[in-house]
Scaffold this motif. Structure first.
Motif, mmCIF file in Angstrom:
data_model
loop_
_atom_site.group_PDB
_atom_site.id
_atom_site.type_symbol
_atom_site.label_atom_id
_atom_site.label_comp_id
_atom_site.label_asym_id
_atom_site.label_seq_id
_atom_site.Cartn_x
_atom_site.Cartn_y
_atom_site.Cartn_z
ATOM 1 N N PHE A 159 0.812 -1.208 0.000
ATOM 2 C CA PHE A 159 0.000 0.000 0.000
ATOM 3 C C PHE A 159 0.850 1.265 0.000
ATOM 4 O O PHE A 159 0.596 2.197 -0.776
ATOM 5 N N LEU A 169 -4.974 -2.514 5.459
ATOM 6 C CA LEU A 169 -5.717 -2.426 4.190
ATOM 7 C C LEU A 169 -6.427 -3.722 3.840
ATOM 8 O O LEU A 169 -7.659 -3.755 3.711
ATOM 9 N N GLY A 205 -7.452 -0.419 -2.251
ATOM 10 C CA GLY A 205 -7.355 0.897 -1.632
ATOM 11 C C GLY A 205 -8.504 1.798 -2.027
ATOM 12 O O GLY A 205 -9.050 2.545 -1.208
ATOM 13 N N LEU A 250 -7.369 4.891 -0.133
ATOM 14 C CA LEU A 250 -6.407 5.486 -1.062
ATOM 15 C C LEU A 250 -6.973 6.803 -1.562
ATOM 16 O O LEU A 250 -7.979 6.830 -2.272
#
Length: 289
Positions: free
Chosen positions: A87, A150, A282, A288
């Motif tokens: 990530f 995540l 994400g 994200l």
């Protein structure tokens, strides 16, 4: 006498600069602080020494205090290389276009998370996602961790019909790193937690896990994770072909002592597209930006 002294000074000056050319800056790298700091310093000091000997230039390791700090050091140009999680690597490459994932551990192609529980909960190992963790206190690792936040959040939301962690658990925490997650669950500060499986194995080998107090109750499906990412523009600083030389140097690491500190058998080639699934998760979890 004066001439002799001048000669000695010149010799000393030449000797101090003989090891490496002084026309280029030192090559600096960092890594996400995903576990015990002592282990990280030992590991990455070894990496710095290895790269320095192979690249023929000064190489320095820059420790950072958090996952976001590692990404910031990369985006600000303080470092040219980083050992990122899946990530954080996606985050960094999005902020510095042209940056490349160049190597990963052989184990990073199919990485896993472990859900662990304090034995007082009575929770037992299961092949199916353990929905019995609902209502317990639960700790992730770092907020930006792939295996410690995540992907586990994705699995949690999938298992509980889209409900987020705050809706599923009685209390949610963020330990900051995988080693700390084990400590918190083992001590009973949190009933359940999730972490990088390789850190669990390293801590187990180090004798830091008491199986009478904490156990693994679920192993996740696999996903791509850690990688070495090099910043765009390094060839302009260190010379044409430097990126490929760096890649080859990382892939050639075969020191068992060094690899064991990563809990990796070897490093293999990586590319940005390998982490497409992480980017998609994400977006799906809104983690994200």
């Amino acid at each position: 006498m004066k001439l002799a002294m001048i000669a000695l000074v010149l010799v000393a000056s030449l000797w101090s600069g003989a090891a490496f050319p002084q026309s280029k800056p030192a090559f600096v790298f960092t890594a996400i602080p995903d576990q015990d700091e002592t282990r990280l310093v030992e590991r990455f000091t070894r990496v710095a020494d290895h790269l320095q000997s192979k690249l023929g230039m000064p190489v320095k390791y820059l420790p950072v205090k958090s996952y976001p700090a590692a990404v910031t050091a990369f985006t600000n140009g303080q470092v040219q290389l980083a050992w990122f999680g899946g990530f954080t690597g996606v985050q960094a490459r999005r902020q510095v276009p042209g940056s490349e994932a160049i190597a990963q551990g052989a184990e990073d192609v199919a990485f896993r998370s472990f859900v662990i529980a304090n034995t007082k909960t009575g929770l037992m190992p299961s092949k199916e996602f353990p929905k019995e963790i609902a209502g317990k206190s639960f700790t992730f690792g770092s907020r930006a961790s792939t295996s410690g936040r995540l992907m586990p959040e994705y699995f949690i939301r999938t298992a509980f019909g889209g409900r987020g962690p705050d809706e599923v658990f009685a209390r949610v925490g963020f330990s900051g790193d995988h080693s700390r997650t084990i400590q918190l669950v083992q001590s009973g500060a949190f009933e359940v937690g999730v972490l990088d499986y390789s850190v669990w194995e390293l801590e187990k080998q180090a004798g830091k896990i008491n199986p009478a107090q904490v156990i693994v109750i679920w192993e996740s499906p696999t996903f791509p994770d850690y990688q070495w990412t090099v910043r765009s523009g390094v060839d302009g600083i260190y010379g044409t072909g430097f990126t490929e030389k760096l890649r080859a140097t990382l892939l050639a690491i075969d020191d068992p002592a060094l690899l064991s500190q990563f809990a990796r058998s070897k490093f293999i080639p990586a590319k940005n597209s390998d982490y497409g699934p992480i980017e998609e998760v994400g977006k799906l979890t809104n983690l994200l930006n």
